[in-house]
Design an enzyme around this catalytic site. Structure first.
Site, short mmCIF file in Angstrom:
data_model
loop_
_atom_site.label_atom_id
_atom_site.label_comp_id
_atom_site.label_asym_id
_atom_site.label_seq_id
_atom_site.Cartn_x
_atom_site.Cartn_y
_atom_site.Cartn_z
N ARG A 70 -9.23 8.17 -1.09
CA ARG A 70 -10.21 8.62 -0.09
C ARG A 70 -11.05 9.77 -0.64
NH1 ARG A 70 -10.34 7.58 5.30
NH2 ARG A 70 -8.86 6.07 6.09
N HIS A 103 0.79 6.24 1.89
CA HIS A 103 1.49 7.20 2.75
C HIS A 103 2.74 7.80 2.11
CE1 HIS A 103 -1.59 6.85 5.60
NE2 HIS A 103 -1.48 5.54 5.60
N HIS A 133 -5.68 3.63 -1.82
CA HIS A 133 -7.01 3.98 -1.29
C HIS A 133 -7.29 5.42 -1.70
CE1 HIS A 133 -9.67 4.24 2.62
NE2 HIS A 133 -10.32 4.60 1.53
N GLU A 159 -11.10 -9.04 2.95
CA GLU A 159 -9.84 -8.68 3.61
C GLU A 159 -10.18 -8.44 5.08
OE1 GLU A 159 -7.25 -5.77 1.78
OE2 GLU A 159 -6.47 -5.15 3.74
N ASN A 218 0.86 -1.19 0.00
CA ASN A 218 0.00 0.00 0.00
C ASN A 218 0.90 1.24 0.00
OD1 ASN A 218 -1.45 2.29 0.98
ND2 ASN A 218 -3.09 0.93 1.66
N ARG A 269 -6.90 12.86 0.95
CA ARG A 269 -5.81 13.26 1.85
C ARG A 269 -4.46 12.70 1.40
NH1 ARG A 269 -7.40 10.00 7.32
NH2 ARG A 269 -9.40 10.96 6.93
N GLU A 281 -8.75 0.48 -3.29
CA GLU A 281 -9.65 0.56 -2.13
C GLU A 281 -10.53 1.80 -2.28
OE1 GLU A 281 -6.94 -1.48 1.35
OE2 GLU A 281 -6.90 0.69 1.17
N THR A 314 -8.66 3.87 8.75
CA THR A 314 -9.85 3.04 8.64
C THR A 314 -10.08 2.30 9.96
OG1 THR A 314 -9.29 2.79 6.33
CG2 THR A 314 -11.02 1.35 7.18
N HIS A 348 -3.87 -4.16 7.72
CA HIS A 348 -4.04 -2.92 8.48
C HIS A 348 -3.20 -2.97 9.75
CE1 HIS A 348 -5.95 1.02 8.80
NE2 HIS A 348 -5.63 0.88 10.06
C1 LIG Z 1 -8.37 0.32 4.16
C2 LIG Z 1 -7.04 0.41 4.73
O1 LIG Z 1 -6.75 -0.19 5.73
C3 LIG Z 1 -5.99 1.25 4.09
O2 LIG Z 1 -6.47 1.97 3.03
C4 LIG Z 1 -5.45 2.18 5.04
O3 LIG Z 1 -6.58 2.71 5.67
C5 LIG Z 1 -4.65 3.31 4.38
O4 LIG Z 1 -4.29 4.26 5.26
P1 LIG Z 1 -5.26 5.40 5.86
O5 LIG Z 1 -6.35 4.72 6.62
O6 LIG Z 1 -4.36 6.15 6.76
O7 LIG Z 1 -5.82 6.20 4.73
N1 LIG Z 2 -5.95 -2.64 3.65
C1 LIG Z 2 -4.85 -2.42 4.53
C2 LIG Z 2 -3.77 -1.72 3.82
O1 LIG Z 2 -3.81 -1.55 2.62
C3 LIG Z 2 -2.57 -1.23 4.55
O2 LIG Z 2 -2.86 -0.71 5.81
P1 LIG Z 2 -1.63 -0.10 6.65
O3 LIG Z 2 -0.49 -1.08 6.61
O4 LIG Z 2 -1.25 1.19 5.98
O5 LIG Z 2 -2.20 0.07 8.02
#
Ligand SMILES: CC(=O)[C@@H](O)[C@H](O)COP(=O)(O)O
Ligand SMILES: NCC(=O)COP(=O)(O)O
Length: 248
Positions: free
Chosen positions: A50, A15, A48, A156, A12, A54, A75, A106, A196
């Protein structure tokens, strides 16, 4: 149904975009991070988009769609805006997530059981354009059974509660909750992913749960990449999860 100990790593990159958005610069580019992640062994790239934008932007998703060698796991919240965008880009995988504007991250899983008709319609609409739809849910039999009923091929499991648990007893309890969810999901014939809050010190126990298809990991990877570089961060994580799965 996955029965082997093969486990995939979805990286992912949200960030990386968080850092860029903090200053409104062009760097660091999540597209570059995605390509580095793929070179380092990522099996897929998760983003993701959003509602409040953000971190990831439409521009990132459109570019990624063109350049990824692996596959995109997109996502999104279940909104008309996102449904229309998904129909435009047709990612390989879509994970439907709950979303609220004020949340730091999330916070829990999607309440599939509480809104079956709405989620079923979304799953049908996205499946029609060729996406494999997954539902981001808590490791709860009621939600898993509902996910099966609405026709999603994959789920998931939200591992946030496991990641946040502080005492050994709570950690063990949350880990068991995830493991039981994986086992139940498999009995339902679902592809079971998890993610997550996973990081280098808590991931092995989850990777060792038999039957998990993929772990999606972001925040910890991006944080570690600051010190070792993105490729090393990804390859270290991949080695950890493969070793844990192989030992299990
Ligand atoms: C759904 C999920 O778990 C990820 O998309 C994660 O949430 C990404 O980070 P943020 O929640 O900080 O947007
Ligand atoms: N769906 C969870 C994800 O994509 C990553 O979550 P995180 O490791 O950033 O908390």
């Amino acid at each position: 149904m996955t029965t082997s100990n093969r486990i995939l790593l979805g990286v992912n990159i949200d960030h990386v975009a968080t850092l860029r958005q903090a200053r409104g610069t062009r760097y660091p580019d999540p597209v570059k991070a995605a390509l580095d992640a793929e070179e380092a062994g990522a099996d897929g790239i998760t983003v993701h988009l959003r509602e409040d934008r953000r971190h990831i932007q439409e521009r990132d998703v459109l570019l990624l769609k063109d350049v990824l060698q692996t596959r995109m796991n997109f996502e999104m919240g279940v909104t008309e805006e996102m449904m229309a965008f998904a129909e435009r880009i047709r990612p390989a995988h879509i994970c439907l997530v709950p979303e609220t504007r004020q949340e730091l991250t999330t916070e829990g899983g999607l309440d599939v059981a509480g809104q079956e008709a709405r989620i079923k319609a979304a799953v049908e609409r996205l499946s029609k354009i060729g996406c494999e739809v997954s539902l981001f849910i808590d490791a709860d039999e009621r939600q898993i059974a509902a996910s099966k009923r609405v026709g999603a091929p994959a789920i998931e499991l939200h591992t946030g509660r496991y990641a946040d648990a502080e005492t050994p007893t709570d950690v063990a309890e949350e880990l068991k909750r995830v493991a039981d969810g994986v086992a139940f999901g498999m009995t339902q014939g679902l592809i079971v992913n998890a993610g997550h809050g996973l990081h280098y010190h808590n991931v092995e126990a989850v990777a060792a749960i038999k039957g998990i298809n993929e772990l999606n990991i972001g925040h910890a990877l991006v944080a570690h990449a600051l010190f070792v570089g993105f490729k090393s961060a990804v390859s270290e994580m991949k080695a950890l999860i493969l070793a844990a799965a192989a030992k299990a």
